[in-house]
Design an enzyme around this catalytic site. Sequence first.
Site, PDB file in Angstrom:
ATOM      1  N   SER A 144      41.974  43.884  44.686  1.00 26.54           N
ATOM      2  CA  SER A 144      42.587  42.600  44.397  1.00 26.54           C
ATOM      3  C   SER A 144      43.014  41.896  45.686  1.00 26.54           C
ATOM      4  O   SER A 144      42.208  41.684  46.572  1.00 26.54           O
ATOM      5  CB  SER A 144      43.729  42.818  43.416  1.00 26.54           C
ATOM      6  OG  SER A 144      44.066  41.606  42.806  1.00 26.54           O
ATOM      7  N   ASP A 289      42.040  34.860  44.930  1.00 25.16           N
ATOM      8  CA  ASP A 289      42.034  36.106  45.707  1.00 25.16           C
ATOM      9  C   ASP A 289      40.644  36.764  45.652  1.00 25.16           C
ATOM     10  O   ASP A 289      39.749  36.254  44.967  1.00 25.16           O
ATOM     11  CB  ASP A 289      43.180  37.024  45.241  1.00 25.16           C
ATOM     12  CG  ASP A 289      42.908  37.665  43.895  1.00 25.16           C
ATOM     13  OD1 ASP A 289      42.037  37.175  43.161  1.00 25.16           O
ATOM     14  OD2 ASP A 289      43.568  38.657  43.572  1.00 25.16           O
ATOM     15  N   ASP A 293      41.161  36.937  40.278  1.00 25.14           N
ATOM     16  CA  ASP A 293      41.973  36.994  39.060  1.00 25.14           C
ATOM     17  C   ASP A 293      43.307  36.291  39.250  1.00 25.14           C
ATOM     18  O   ASP A 293      44.018  36.036  38.298  1.00 25.14           O
ATOM     19  CB  ASP A 293      42.147  38.430  38.532  1.00 25.14           C
ATOM     20  CG  ASP A 293      42.791  39.373  39.517  1.00 25.14           C
ATOM     21  OD1 ASP A 293      43.061  38.971  40.669  1.00 25.14           O
ATOM     22  OD2 ASP A 293      43.034  40.539  39.130  1.00 25.14           O
TER      23      ASP A 293
HETATM   24  O1  G6P Z   1      53.898  44.594  41.486  1.00 19.92           O
HETATM   25  P1  G6P Z   1      52.679  45.462  41.502  1.00 19.92           P
HETATM   26  O2  G6P Z   1      52.849  46.714  40.743  1.00 19.92           O
HETATM   27  O3  G6P Z   1      52.170  45.634  42.906  1.00 19.92           O
HETATM   28  O4  G6P Z   1      51.586  44.645  40.747  1.00 19.92           O
HETATM   29  C1  G6P Z   1      51.199  43.376  41.147  1.00 19.92           C
HETATM   30  C2  G6P Z   1      50.075  42.933  40.234  1.00 19.92           C
HETATM   31  O5  G6P Z   1      49.042  43.875  40.357  1.00 19.92           O
HETATM   32  C3  G6P Z   1      47.882  43.702  39.561  1.00 19.92           C
HETATM   33  O6  G6P Z   1      47.248  42.545  39.960  1.00 19.92           O
HETATM   34  C4  G6P Z   1      48.255  43.629  38.111  1.00 19.92           C
HETATM   35  O7  G6P Z   1      47.172  43.333  37.282  1.00 19.92           O
HETATM   36  C5  G6P Z   1      49.305  42.595  37.944  1.00 19.92           C
HETATM   37  O8  G6P Z   1      49.644  42.587  36.619  1.00 19.92           O
HETATM   38  C6  G6P Z   1      50.497  42.872  38.805  1.00 19.92           C
HETATM   39  O9  G6P Z   1      51.469  41.891  38.652  1.00 19.92           O
END
Ligand code: G6P
Length: 546
Positions: A144, A289, A293
């Site tokens: 991501s 990104d 997404d």
């Molecule tokens: O706060 P974290 O656990 O690092 O996650 C940050 C993000 O990660 C991913 O992209 C998930 O799909 C998101 O739903 C989440 O908000």
Amino acid sequence: MDYKERYKNWCEGSGFDNRTKEELLAIIEDNTEIKERFYKDLSFGTGGLRGIMGAGTNRMNSYTVKKATLGLANFIQSQKKANPSVVVAFDTRNNSQQFAEDVASVFSSLGIKTYLFDAPMPTPVLSYTVRHLQCDAGVVITASHNPKEYNGYKVYDHNGGQLTPNNANEVTSFINQVTDFEWITSINSNPALIELIGAEILDSFVGEIGRQSIFKGELNIVYTPIHGAGNIPVRQALTNYNVSVVKEQELPDGNFSTVVSPNPEDKKALQMAINQAIRENADIVIGTDPDCDRIGVAVKHNEEFKLLTGNQIGALLVDFVTDNREVNAKSTLVKTIVTNDLGANIASNKGLKILDTLTGFKYIGEKINEFEAAPDSDNEFVMGYEESYGYLIGTHARDKDAVVAAKLICEMAAYYKTLGLSLMDRLQSIYGEYGYYMDVLDSVTLKGLDGATKIQTLMAETRKLDNQFFKNIEAVKDYSVGIDGLPKEDVIKFLLKDESWVAIRPSGTEPKIKIYYSIKATDENVAQIKLEDIKLQIKQNLDLEL
Ligand SMILES: O=P(O)(O)OC[C@H]1O[C@H](O)[C@H](O)[C@@H](O)[C@@H]1O
């Protein structure tokens, strides 16, 4: 086996190639590094398996990718479905395509039909494709928005949603049973079972999100894919607009050379696009990104470009979507517990139900599946979003989708432009109606094993202070014990007497502790004073630089 034995095994075992062995022998004197790489296996976090690329069990490499795939394949086969199939996608990171091919080789060698994208593709397209081709699972190779050193392995179930903890634990137990790397590396791909897919599926996806369209107008857009997979899909979705792409960031580059981090939450990641927008007198800047997404947005307001926060984008989208869609007694907005309440207040004012989930879009996707599975469900999904710049409007995917978000954000900006207003103007009038909300996130990076221990200590100290942590606490919500019908999760939320709140949790995707502030106030100045006071109290209580 302890970490030293595992290290030795990788250095000497016949299953490992010479490059891997050389990389590992080069750290023979560095015990800390050996420990970091071998003290554990990669494990499922907020967004699947994620780790730094390199040799080791706690690293992303061809061996750990194949091991995970073999475990996943065994899990799929344990379900004894006839003719199982999977779909595999990848983003533009270094090694993403190679890892995706590794995944396809393992699945196909085990007789599982594998659809493999022929070019980098957004994660939401993978989610859509699992459903569209009725596959049993999907995998996307991406970390991501993480820095370039990282890569990851997101797993999707047959509904197109990321695995939630129960399923992830089951898959993990299959992965843990895979111990023989020599065998894994001798696996032979079966090309007859690998089918390349690409443009046709993307056309179908873009057609599907076209159904979410609300308004057609004119807008001058500067778009940056930040070297990621969004470039073609987002432009295809915005064909009716004047889109100027940031040339220096248009093409794939796994080193993300023009940015510190390819994270549209970070102002610096959009700076080049903002500079271009000033030169070209554009109305809006959007940036996606690497796996497209998430989306960041800056809008021109009083001749300056202002960045919107993830919560602000979400609230504006809720406002626009609910103003333009028929709302019925089942219409539901789903958000996470660390997302602020502005969007929820707008939605409930328009008659929607609100559901809160833990952090992670997988939980939002899970809700859509639950709504659809129950024949007499009281809920119909309208929109889901998170403060971390992830949005889904419609049910074509079960994960956040920056393509549909880009389309609707631009339609919304085009609509307000016809009224002589910017999105900032609209936000101001929303604040006039619902009160001012300031949302801020502090993320403190604490790397490695020491960092992980420090994060645990900080969480324990926070829990110990409990309702003494801040001076004006109304209630403390500790999600680690399992409250509000949610699974147990390491998050503490302090509700303050003035409707502000602060939530603290370890990130599940990066070595960070995250502090979310949602400040409710009469205006920005008052909110700023409150924020500083809250930060001061945190600094007094915890050994943290904010
Ligand atoms: O706060 P974290 O656990 O690092 O996650 C940050 C993000 O990660 C991913 O992209 C998930 O799909 C998101 O739903 C989440 O908000």
